[in-house]
Each structure stands twice: as structure tokens, then as C-alpha cells.
Design a protein around this motif. Sequence first.
Motif, PDB file in Angstrom:
ATOM      1  N   GLU A 154       0.822  -1.208   0.000  1.00 34.60           N
ATOM      2  CA  GLU A 154       0.000   0.000   0.000  1.00 34.60           C
ATOM      3  C   GLU A 154       0.861   1.266   0.000  1.00 34.60           C
ATOM      4  OE1 GLU A 154      -3.339   2.210   2.833  1.00 34.60           O
ATOM      5  OE2 GLU A 154      -2.999   0.051   3.017  1.00 34.60           O
ATOM      6  N   LYS A 155       1.888   1.281   0.839  1.00 34.13           N
ATOM      7  CA  LYS A 155       2.739   2.465   0.915  1.00 34.13           C
ATOM      8  C   LYS A 155       3.614   2.609  -0.320  1.00 34.13           C
ATOM      9  CE  LYS A 155       5.777   5.104   3.915  1.00 34.13           C
ATOM     10  NZ  LYS A 155       6.430   5.204   5.238  1.00 34.13           N
ATOM     11  N   VAL A 156       4.103   1.505  -0.852  1.00 33.22           N
ATOM     12  CA  VAL A 156       4.925   1.558  -2.064  1.00 33.22           C
ATOM     13  C   VAL A 156       4.147   2.178  -3.213  1.00 33.22           C
ATOM     14  CG1 VAL A 156       6.030   0.152  -3.829  1.00 33.22           C
ATOM     15  CG2 VAL A 156       6.459  -0.332  -1.430  1.00 33.22           C
ATOM     16  N   GLU A 157       2.861   1.766  -3.341  1.00 35.31           N
ATOM     17  CA  GLU A 157       2.031   2.323  -4.410  1.00 35.31           C
ATOM     18  C   GLU A 157       1.717   3.791  -4.150  1.00 35.31           C
ATOM     19  OE1 GLU A 157      -2.364   1.690  -6.460  1.00 35.31           O
ATOM     20  OE2 GLU A 157      -1.777   0.518  -4.713  1.00 35.31           O
ATOM     21  N   ARG A 158       1.290   4.126  -2.932  1.00 39.85           N
ATOM     22  CA  ARG A 158       0.868   5.486  -2.614  1.00 39.85           C
ATOM     23  C   ARG A 158       2.005   6.489  -2.726  1.00 39.85           C
ATOM     24  NH1 ARG A 158      -0.252   5.721   3.256  1.00 39.85           N
ATOM     25  NH2 ARG A 158       1.955   6.263   3.282  1.00 39.85           N
ATOM     26  N   ASP A 159       3.179   6.109  -2.199  1.00 49.10           N
ATOM     27  CA  ASP A 159       4.308   7.042  -2.179  1.00 49.10           C
ATOM     28  C   ASP A 159       5.276   6.834  -3.333  1.00 49.10           C
ATOM     29  OD1 ASP A 159       3.154   7.898   0.153  1.00 49.10           O
ATOM     30  OD2 ASP A 159       4.631   6.993   1.482  1.00 49.10           O
ATOM     31  N   GLN A 160       4.917   5.937  -4.259  1.00 48.70           N
ATOM     32  CA  GLN A 160       5.737   5.671  -5.448  1.00 48.70           C
ATOM     33  C   GLN A 160       7.190   5.375  -5.067  1.00 48.70           C
ATOM     34  OE1 GLN A 160       5.028   9.129  -7.954  1.00 48.70           O
ATOM     35  NE2 GLN A 160       3.125   8.267  -8.739  1.00 48.70           N
ATOM     36  N   LEU A 161       7.362   4.396  -4.202  1.00 51.84           N
ATOM     37  CA  LEU A 161       8.685   4.069  -3.681  1.00 51.84           C
ATOM     38  C   LEU A 161       9.450   3.083  -4.562  1.00 51.84           C
ATOM     39  CD1 LEU A 161       7.893   3.715   0.135  1.00 51.84           C
ATOM     40  CD2 LEU A 161       8.719   5.724  -1.107  1.00 51.84           C
ATOM     41  N   ALA A 162       8.766   2.380  -5.447  1.00 52.81           N
ATOM     42  CA  ALA A 162       9.441   1.391  -6.285  1.00 52.81           C
ATOM     43  C   ALA A 162      10.173   2.071  -7.427  1.00 52.81           C
ATOM     44  CB  ALA A 162       8.441   0.384  -6.833  1.00 52.81           C
ATOM     45  N   THR A 163      11.341   1.554  -7.750  1.00 51.33           N
ATOM     46  CA  THR A 163      12.114   2.005  -8.904  1.00 51.33           C
ATOM     47  C   THR A 163      11.813   1.090 -10.080  1.00 51.33           C
ATOM     48  OG1 THR A 163      13.910   2.861  -7.529  1.00 51.33           O
ATOM     49  CG2 THR A 163      14.437   2.367  -9.823  1.00 51.33           C
ATOM     50  N   ILE A 164      11.415   1.661 -11.211  1.00 55.77           N
ATOM     51  CA  ILE A 164      11.154   0.876 -12.410  1.00 55.77           C
ATOM     52  C   ILE A 164      12.499   0.468 -13.018  1.00 55.77           C
ATOM     53  CG2 ILE A 164      10.010   0.794 -14.656  1.00 55.77           C
ATOM     54  CD1 ILE A 164       8.145   1.108 -12.252  1.00 55.77           C
ATOM     55  N   ILE A 165      12.695  -0.835 -13.193  1.00 59.85           N
ATOM     56  CA  ILE A 165      13.952  -1.344 -13.739  1.00 59.85           C
ATOM     57  C   ILE A 165      13.798  -1.693 -15.226  1.00 59.85           C
ATOM     58  CG2 ILE A 165      15.768  -3.055 -13.504  1.00 59.85           C
ATOM     59  CD1 ILE A 165      15.480  -1.190 -11.075  1.00 59.85           C
ATOM     60  N   ASP A 166      12.841  -2.568 -15.548  1.00 59.47           N
ATOM     61  CA  ASP A 166      12.572  -2.996 -16.931  1.00 59.47           C
ATOM     62  C   ASP A 166      13.849  -3.362 -17.684  1.00 59.47           C
ATOM     63  OD1 ASP A 166       9.819  -3.090 -17.106  1.00 59.47           O
ATOM     64  OD2 ASP A 166       9.628  -0.962 -17.553  1.00 59.47           O
ATOM     65  N   LYS A 167      14.613  -4.252 -17.098  1.00 63.35           N
ATOM     66  CA  LYS A 167      15.850  -4.739 -17.720  1.00 63.35           C
ATOM     67  C   LYS A 167      15.749  -6.247 -17.844  1.00 63.35           C
ATOM     68  CE  LYS A 167      20.884  -4.288 -17.300  1.00 63.35           C
ATOM     69  NZ  LYS A 167      21.999  -3.773 -16.454  1.00 63.35           N
ATOM     70  N   GLN A 168      16.247  -6.799 -18.959  1.00 64.47           N
ATOM     71  CA  GLN A 168      16.003  -8.222 -19.193  1.00 64.47           C
ATOM     72  C   GLN A 168      17.215  -8.947 -19.754  1.00 64.47           C
ATOM     73  OE1 GLN A 168      13.756  -8.028 -23.535  1.00 64.47           O
ATOM     74  NE2 GLN A 168      12.522  -7.859 -21.680  1.00 64.47           N
ATOM     75  N   ASP A 169      17.119 -10.280 -19.694  1.00 63.66           N
ATOM     76  CA  ASP A 169      18.113 -11.176 -20.274  1.00 63.66           C
ATOM     77  C   ASP A 169      17.358 -12.302 -20.969  1.00 63.66           C
ATOM     78  OD1 ASP A 169      20.449 -12.470 -20.958  1.00 63.66           O
ATOM     79  OD2 ASP A 169      20.765 -13.368 -18.982  1.00 63.66           O
ATOM     80  N   TYR A 170      17.767 -12.602 -22.206  1.00 59.48           N
ATOM     81  CA  TYR A 170      17.118 -13.651 -23.001  1.00 59.48           C
ATOM     82  C   TYR A 170      18.117 -14.756 -23.285  1.00 59.48           C
ATOM     83  CZ  TYR A 170      15.073 -16.120 -26.955  1.00 59.48           C
ATOM     84  OH  TYR A 170      14.597 -17.101 -27.792  1.00 59.48           O
TER      85      TYR A 170
END
Length: 272
Positions: A29-45
Motif C-alpha cells: 500500500e505504501k509503495v504504491e501510494r508514495d511511489q517508492l518502487a524504482t522501475i527497472i525494466d531490464k532483461q536477459d534472453y
Amino acid sequence: FVSTGMAGALSNLPLIGPIYKDFRDIASEKVERDQLATIIDKQDYQNGLTMTVKEAAYDGSRLMVSVIYTGNQEFSKEWTNSGEITINGQPVKLVGGQTGQDDIDAKTIIEHHQLTLANAVEYGDKIEVAVNGENLFGYEGEWKVAFPLEKVVGEVFEFLPGVSATSSDEVITITTEKVTFSPLATTINVNVDYPVELNEDDKWPAFEYKVIDDKGKIYEGLTLQIGMVPGKYGHHIVLTLPPMDTIPSSFTIKPISSNSEGIREEVKELEL
């Protein structure tokens, strides 16, 4: 931890953008409300399987990482491997944590890591995180996604209650050593003192716990994670609760044991 009952809802998630809010972590709840997550969007195939690290959050005491696996063909049900997390190239020293997986469809799995670190000051404000995988879901190969991560901005408050309770036979003493309020969790460090001979054959007292705040709110089950410092035979316990915007004036800690018939009972004399 992701309930398998969430599969229907998760199947509607776009595979881009924030997904952390859809998981039932104690800090969701707090991560969503306060936007605490860092978007990574990095991958390996590798060999038909893509590992994508979607989001991560770190506050010194906890680390959360969300990963999506997508394959060219259906995943093998016989393989239950998961990605392994490292910090600064080393295995993470933990006192608790959970890794959950949920099928989105036959070729897509979301994995969520929730880790409570053994030492909140060990890694500093900036860390290098890597998710490593080997022979995942029936696909052979090795995968690695590495990325830098900074500690979320927020205040940390520590209190040293030093409150103890001793059993009537004076064998066990439980002490609340430290309570820490951080952006991603509330942690309570508990010391359990007992005769060293109980360490033999794992005879040391293993309690479950329930925590109640000054407003009567109960933390147990999904809202309370219980971990122990490795190698301490249950002497040092860490209780992890959700992060709190307002610091309670008090907590009550209720140890719980199971009798010979498996019935759970609160140990009143050790209540703190």
C-alpha cells in the motif's frame, strides 16, 4: 507471496509499467501510494526464456524485487526453480523473507522477492543488485539481470525499549531490544535467552508471535513476518510488520507456542 487466487487479476496486468502494487506484500500500500518502487525494466534472453526485472525497492532493512519470466513455449511444471538475489556480488544475508510465484498464463510467470536483511546498515545507500537464474522452468541455461539501486528517501526512527519478561521457571527470558520504523517496514528485534545446552538437538524454544499496537490492531499471518538471525539458534528474532506513517505509542508482543497436541497457546508470562 502471491496467492494463486490472484492469477485471474494478474492476467490482466500489462507487462510494462508498475506491477508492485498488485502484490500483497506488507509494504504494498505504501509503495504504491508514495511511489517508492524504482522501475527497472531490464532483461536477459537465453534459449527461449526472457527474464525481466520489473521493479525494485530498498530502504536498508528490506529489499523487494519483482521479476517476470516469459517463454517461447509452455513452462514445465516439474521445474520449480526461482531467481536468486545477490547484493554487490554476494549472497544476501537475511533474517527472513519470502519468494512467491504466480502463473499469468502457460508461458508467463511473475515472481516476487521480499527480503528482510540481517543488518540494516551493512550495504549503504547505493547497492548493486542482481537476479540470477539457472535452468528455469524447463529451460536450460543461465540468466542474469544486474542493476544499481538507491535507498528510498525517507526517515528512519529507532527505539531501544529494553523490556524483558522471564518464564516462571526462570529458564527463558525474552527482551525487546530494538524497534525500527523505516519506509518499507517496521522491525522489532527480539532476544530470546535460554540455557546453551538447549541448542543441542534443536531443543531451543521456537515461538510464533503476535503483535498488537496501541490501537488494538493485530499483526499476524500475512501482516507479520518472523525471521531469525542465522546461526543464533533462535536467540535473535526479527519481527517484520508493515511500514507505519504514525508511530504507535506502544506494542504488545505475544509469544505463542504449540503443546504436544499441536494446539497453539499464548505464553502469558512471556508477554512484552
